[in-house]
Structures are given as structure tokens and as C-alpha cells.
Motif scaffolding. Structure first.
Motif, PDB file in Angstrom:
ATOM      1  N   GLU A   1      48.877  33.605  36.059  1.00  0.00           N
ATOM      2  CA  GLU A   1      48.089  34.396  37.009  1.00  0.00           C
ATOM      3  C   GLU A   1      47.030  35.241  36.306  1.00  0.00           C
ATOM      4  O   GLU A   1      45.985  35.556  36.884  1.00  0.00           O
ATOM      5  CB  GLU A   1      49.013  35.306  37.818  1.00  0.00           C
TER       6      GLU A   1
ATOM      7  N   LEU B   1      43.010  34.558  36.184  1.00  0.00           N
ATOM      8  CA  LEU B   1      42.004  35.052  37.134  1.00  0.00           C
ATOM      9  C   LEU B   1      41.431  36.398  36.709  1.00  0.00           C
ATOM     10  O   LEU B   1      40.206  36.524  36.536  1.00  0.00           O
ATOM     11  CB  LEU B   1      42.591  35.132  38.543  1.00  0.00           C
TER      12      LEU B   1
ATOM     13  N   THR C   1      39.565  39.085  45.664  1.00  0.00           N
ATOM     14  CA  THR C   1      39.363  39.724  44.364  1.00  0.00           C
ATOM     15  C   THR C   1      38.017  39.335  43.766  1.00  0.00           C
ATOM     16  O   THR C   1      37.268  40.186  43.267  1.00  0.00           O
ATOM     17  CB  THR C   1      40.494  39.329  43.396  1.00  0.00           C
TER      18      THR C   1
ATOM     19  N   ALA D   1      43.167  36.072  45.968  1.00  0.00           N
ATOM     20  CA  ALA D   1      42.354  35.634  44.817  1.00  0.00           C
ATOM     21  C   ALA D   1      40.881  35.565  45.205  1.00  0.00           C
ATOM     22  O   ALA D   1      40.004  36.023  44.456  1.00  0.00           O
ATOM     23  CB  ALA D   1      42.850  34.273  44.323  1.00  0.00           C
TER      24      ALA D   1
ATOM     25  N   LYS E   1      48.352  34.655  48.675  1.00  0.00           N
ATOM     26  CA  LYS E   1      47.960  34.726  47.265  1.00  0.00           C
ATOM     27  C   LYS E   1      46.567  34.128  47.072  1.00  0.00           C
ATOM     28  O   LYS E   1      45.730  34.704  46.366  1.00  0.00           O
ATOM     29  CB  LYS E   1      48.977  33.983  46.410  1.00  0.00           C
ATOM     30  N   VAL E   2      46.327  32.988  47.706  1.00  0.00           N
ATOM     31  CA  VAL E   2      45.017  32.343  47.608  1.00  0.00           C
ATOM     32  C   VAL E   2      43.932  33.231  48.208  1.00  0.00           C
ATOM     33  O   VAL E   2      42.851  33.418  47.624  1.00  0.00           O
ATOM     34  CB  VAL E   2      45.043  30.969  48.311  1.00  0.00           C
TER      35      VAL E   2
ATOM     36  N   PHE F   1      47.518  40.088  44.472  1.00  0.00           N
ATOM     37  CA  PHE F   1      47.430  38.698  44.015  1.00  0.00           C
ATOM     38  C   PHE F   1      48.636  38.341  43.133  1.00  0.00           C
ATOM     39  O   PHE F   1      49.226  37.262  43.266  1.00  0.00           O
ATOM     40  CB  PHE F   1      46.129  38.485  43.254  1.00  0.00           C
ATOM     41  N   HIS F   2      49.004  39.236  42.229  1.00  0.00           N
ATOM     42  CA  HIS F   2      50.160  38.993  41.369  1.00  0.00           C
ATOM     43  C   HIS F   2      51.476  39.045  42.154  1.00  0.00           C
ATOM     44  O   HIS F   2      52.454  38.406  41.742  1.00  0.00           O
ATOM     45  CB  HIS F   2      50.215  40.044  40.253  1.00  0.00           C
TER      46      HIS F   2
ATOM     47  N   VAL G   1      44.050  42.923  43.120  1.00  0.00           N
ATOM     48  CA  VAL G   1      44.608  42.273  41.929  1.00  0.00           C
ATOM     49  C   VAL G   1      46.125  42.393  41.921  1.00  0.00           C
ATOM     50  O   VAL G   1      46.845  41.420  41.653  1.00  0.00           O
ATOM     51  CB  VAL G   1      44.013  42.889  40.647  1.00  0.00           C
TER      52      VAL G   1
ATOM     53  N   SER H   1      46.572  44.557  37.150  1.00  0.00           N
ATOM     54  CA  SER H   1      47.440  43.641  36.402  1.00  0.00           C
ATOM     55  C   SER H   1      48.569  44.385  35.696  1.00  0.00           C
ATOM     56  O   SER H   1      49.690  43.890  35.611  1.00  0.00           O
ATOM     57  CB  SER H   1      46.607  42.859  35.380  1.00  0.00           C
TER      58      SER H   1
END
Length: 487
Positions: free
Chosen positions: A232, A235, A193, A190, A186-187, A178-179, A175, A219
Motif C-alpha cells: 500500500e 501509493l 488521495t 486511493a 479502498k479504491v 486508504f490503508h 491516506v 501513513s
């Protein structure tokens, strides 16, 4: 992979906690009846191969008994003990591992264990490649310092907790990554995750709750004040809602039952709370070897848990030396979960520490806590010097080697036999070309080689050491030298 696979074949079918329940649930992992699991006239009953149900019948709870059970490989038996009766666990883990089950119990169990090992190592490797450099150290350190002995044993088992450990070790970093990343990475993060949430929440009900904590913690660590961050959040917020729904729909509420429960009929609520608060640390450090492995009957000698506990506590304490408000907030949230989850279960079911609740229930949260505790250190070494890193590596290598030897001894001959030579007086072993002693050497060398590789990557270079010394000199300048007149 080699180190974990050595653990995977160091014990027989039926050796991980509640394996009779989990193997029966795997063999009956589909809604429709199959050759491996037939229905009866009662919805609570299933007809299964007798060896699946009786694999641990001769050695469970008896550490001196070898795993030489006389099994009926062709017969069948009726059982009411499985996930079809009450659905205490989510169905995803059992449905996936059912694809690996077959007529040969030993082959099926080894195959499931190997796939679980592959999922764990593959998840770590994928995150190591995809996340920014700042996430690699907490990913590896968090997994490493919590791995011996329970982590090595449970990941390489058929227990659903294997997936729970994998999810807890990696989801929060996924996570955060991803941020932090952009573009293709990034994809991919995601997607990873989502997979890790399904992995954890699909294995255990409590792991769905842990996934919520991991999503929030990741996050929080990545918090930024911009619009992109708000977008973001869609998700993790969506996955939090899905995990919460899975947790509430799972029948596994307290994960306590069976012969391990001793109901409280003596203490008042206040007395029970006071006792459990005093003894809770005993439960929390059980994953380091102070509690038995398997059916809680394989006890580790002091050299295992003392070394493992020293490394865990030392690295954890060192990691607290650096961080910001985001880290402390995430750490406080996960730390509260580490304390609240087992305490709630103990009080809800009216039992004291030592009954019912096992270290593996809260173990995933502790892995997460350890990783977040060392988050924020820029260097792979966490700032530890060469001697400190060497002590960590040697301690973990010795602890793993001794723990693997004890686990092998427990099933090959029983713990009533002593001595380093595992090939002597063998009562149980696989039909395999490698001997128990050979497997122990292979597993010990593989883990030591892994530590050696990580040590070389984290080894402080001369330039870094010089910069640290310069910082120390700047922070605490040496006394001025005496002038000629003073002399």
C-alpha cells in the motif's frame, strides 16, 4: 454549504489577499491569448479588463472605506502583475478556475467562490462516507475548531489558499483511510488521495510540501507490520515524489513580496531569530482572528478570537489525552512543520513577525495538526460531556456570527459605521434579492444549525455516560460505608 456561501458573498470582488494578482492570473489562466486576456509585444505584460485589475482599488488597506469603487466595466488595462510573469504559483488552480471566468466580474467571482466551497464540502462529505468511523471525528473536529474566522473566509474566496485548506483538511485522513479500508472504498480513497494531492500541489508551491507531510502523517498513523501495508505504501511514496517535484519546480519559494514586506536592516541574525521565536505564537494563532481578514485590514473584535481560541486550545489539549506512538510521531512531525515553515521564511527573507508572512501560509498545517491531535478518540464527542459540548457549539456559533457581521460591515459601509442593522446607510451591495442583514441572519442560522446537527450526533447517550461513571468509580472507589459498630 449555506454557511460558507454566505461568507462567499459577504465581500466584493478583490477582497481576499492579493486578489488583484490572483484574479488577473485566473483571467489569464491559459497559455493561449483569449478575449479575457490578450498579449502585448512584451512577455511580461497582458491586457486585461480594467475592473479585474482595479476591483479593490478604493478599499484595500482602508477598513473605513466601503467597497463602492467606481469601476470601468468596458475598458482594458495593461498589467505585469500575474502568474504569467515569473510563474510564482503552480498553473493548475488558475487553469481550472479560468473556465469559470467571463465578461461579468461579479458573476465570475461568485461562481468561482461557490465552486471552491463545493469542492471543500464535497471533499469532507466524501471522506466522512468512505473512511472508517475512527476517522470521522478527527476529520470534523479538525476542520471545525480551525474554521473561524480565516477558514470560513479563505475557503469561500478566489484565493488559491482555498484549495490548500481543502487539501490539508482531508488528505491525511484520506491516506489513513486508504490503508485502513478494503474493497471498493479502498479504491475510491486511493482516487480521492490523488485528487487531493493535485488539488493542494496545483494551487500553491508550499501546499505541495504540506502534501508530503500529510502523506507521511497518514501513513504513520496507519502503520502495520505486514506485507499488505508495504504494498500500500507504493501509493503515498509515489505521490510524495510527485509532490516534491512540484514543490521544487514551483517559483513560489518564500511567498513573500510586495507592499507587505519590511526588510530587516537593523538586527543581526541572532537578534532576528530571538525576536521571531518570541513572537511566533502571535503569527500561529492569527487564523483565529487576532490578524485581520482580507487585505489584513478587517479586524475582529475580542469576542471572536477569544471564543475561537478558547475552543481551539481546549479541544486540542483534551485531544492529547489519548493516543499511541504512531499518533505522537505524526503529531510531532506536523508540529515541527508548523514551527519550522514560518520561521524559515521569516529568517530567509530577513523580516520579523508582522511583516511579509501571513497566518494563511501556515494555516493548512495547523488544520492538519488539530485533526491529528484529536485522533484516537473513539467517541464522536471525544469524551466531552454534554455541558462541554454545548459550550463548544455556542462559542463557535457566536464567533462565526460576529465575524460574518464584521466582514459584511467592512464592505457594506466601512468599519467607521457601527450598529447591528447592516441595511442602514448601505454604500455597496450586490444586485441580489437578499439584503446584507438578511444574509447575515441566513449565514448565522445555517452555521448554528450545522453545529446543532453535529451536537446531536456527538451527544453522549445515557449508556455511554453510565459506562464513563462506572470507569470513574472503578478508578477511584468511594470510601467504604461505616459499619454499625463504628457508628
Amino acid at each position: 454549504m449555506i454557511a460558507l456561501l454566505s461568507w462567499a458573498v459577504s465581500s466584493p470582488p478583490g477582497s481576499s489577499p492579493d486578489d488583484d494578482y490572483h484574479m488577473a492570473s485566473i483571467w489569464c489562466g491559459t497559455a493561449a491569448p483569449t478575449d479575457l486576456c490578450a498579449e502585448t509585444g512584451s512577455p511580461e505584460e497582458r491586457v486585461l479588463p480594467a475592473d479585474v485589475l482595479d476591483a479593490a482599488s478604493c478599499f484595500a488597506f482602508d477598513p473605513d472605506a466601503a467597497a463602492s469603487c467606481a469601476l470601468d466595466e468596458d475598458g482594458t488595462r495593461v498589467s505585469t502583475r500575474g502568474n504569467w510573469n515569473g510563474e510564482a504559483y503552480p498553473p493548475v488552480y488558475y487553469a481550472v478556475t479560468h473556465l469559470l471566468a467571463g465578461g461579468d466580474l461579479s458573476v465570475s467571482v461568485v461562481l468561482i467562490r461557490a465552486v471552491n466551497v463545493l469542492i471543500y464540502v464535497g471533499s469532507l462529505a466524501a471522506l466522512f462516507v468512505l473512511t472508517p468511523r475512527a476517522g470521522r471525528s478527527p476529520l470534523i473536529w479538525g476542520a471545525l475548531i480551525t474554521s473561524i474566522p480565516l477558514g470560513m473566509f479563505i475557503v469561500a474566496s478566489v484565493n488559491p489558499s482555498s484549495w490548500a485548506v481543502t487539501s490539508a483538511s482531508t488528505l491525511w485522513i484520506a491516506v489513513w483511510g486508504f490503508h485502513s479500508q478494503r474493497g471498493v472504498r479502498k479504491v475510491l480513497l486511493a482516487v480521492l488521495t490523488v485528487v487531493l494531492v493535485v488539488l493542494g500541489a496545483g494551487a500553491r508551491g508550499d501546499s505541495a510540501a504540506y502534501a508530503v507531510l500529510a502523506l507521511i502523517a497518514g501513513s504513520v498513523l496507519a502503520f502495520r507490520r505486514d506485507k499488505r501495508y508495504l504494498l500500500e505504501l507504493l501509493l503515498p511514496v509515489g505521490l510524495i515524489a510527485a509532490s516534491a517535484a512540484l514543490f521544487l519546480s514551483a517559483g513560489q519559494s518564500a511567498v513573500v513580496g510586495g507592499a507587505t514586506v519590511v526588510e530587516n536592516q537593523t538586527y543581526t541574525f541572532t537578534e532576528l531569530l530571538f525576536i521571531n521565536l518570541k513572537q511566533l505564537p502571535q503569527l500561529l494563532v492569527g487564523f483565529l482572528g487576532t490578524w485581520g481578514l482580507g487585505w489584513l485590514d478587517t479586524y475582529m473584535p475580542g469576542i471572536v478570537w477569544v471564543l475561537a481560541m478558547t475552543v481551539f486550545g481546549g479541544v486540542l489539549f483534551w485531544g492529547l489525552g489519548r493516543g499511541d506512538g504512531r499518533k505522537w510521531l505524526a503529531l510531532a512531525g506536523v508540529g515541527a512543520g508548523v514551527i519550522a515553515v514560518p520561521l524559515y521564511i521569516l529568517m530567509h527573507d530577513g523580516v520579523v513577525v508582522g511583516n511579509g508572512v501571513q497566518p494563511r501560509y501556515v494555516f493548512p498545517l495547523i488544520i492538519m495538526f488539530a485533526g491529528i491531535a484529536v485522533f484516537g478518540h473513539r467517541e464522536p464527542s471525544l469524551g466531552l460531556n454534554r455541558l462541554q459540548l454545548t459550550v463548544v457549539a455556542i462559542s463557535l456559533a457566536v464567533a462565526n456570527s460576529v465575524a460574518l457581521h464584521v466582514n459584511l460591515r467592512r464592505y457594506v459601509t466601512g468599519l467607521d459605521v457601527v450598529g447591528i442593522n447592516l441595511d442602514r446607510d448601505v454604500e455597496w451591495w450586490w444586485n441580489a434579492p437578499i439584503s446584507p442583514l438578511g444574509l447575515w441572519v441566513l449565514g448565522s442560522v445555517a452555521f448554528a444549525a450545522l453545529l446543532g446537527l453535529l451536537l446531536s450526533l456527538a451527544w453522549p447517550r445515557r449508556r455511554a455516560i453510565a459506562l464513563e461513571e462506572a470507569d470513574d468509580e472503578y478508578a477511584a472507589p468511594a470510601p467504604a460505608r461505616a459499619t454499625e459498630v463504628e457508628r
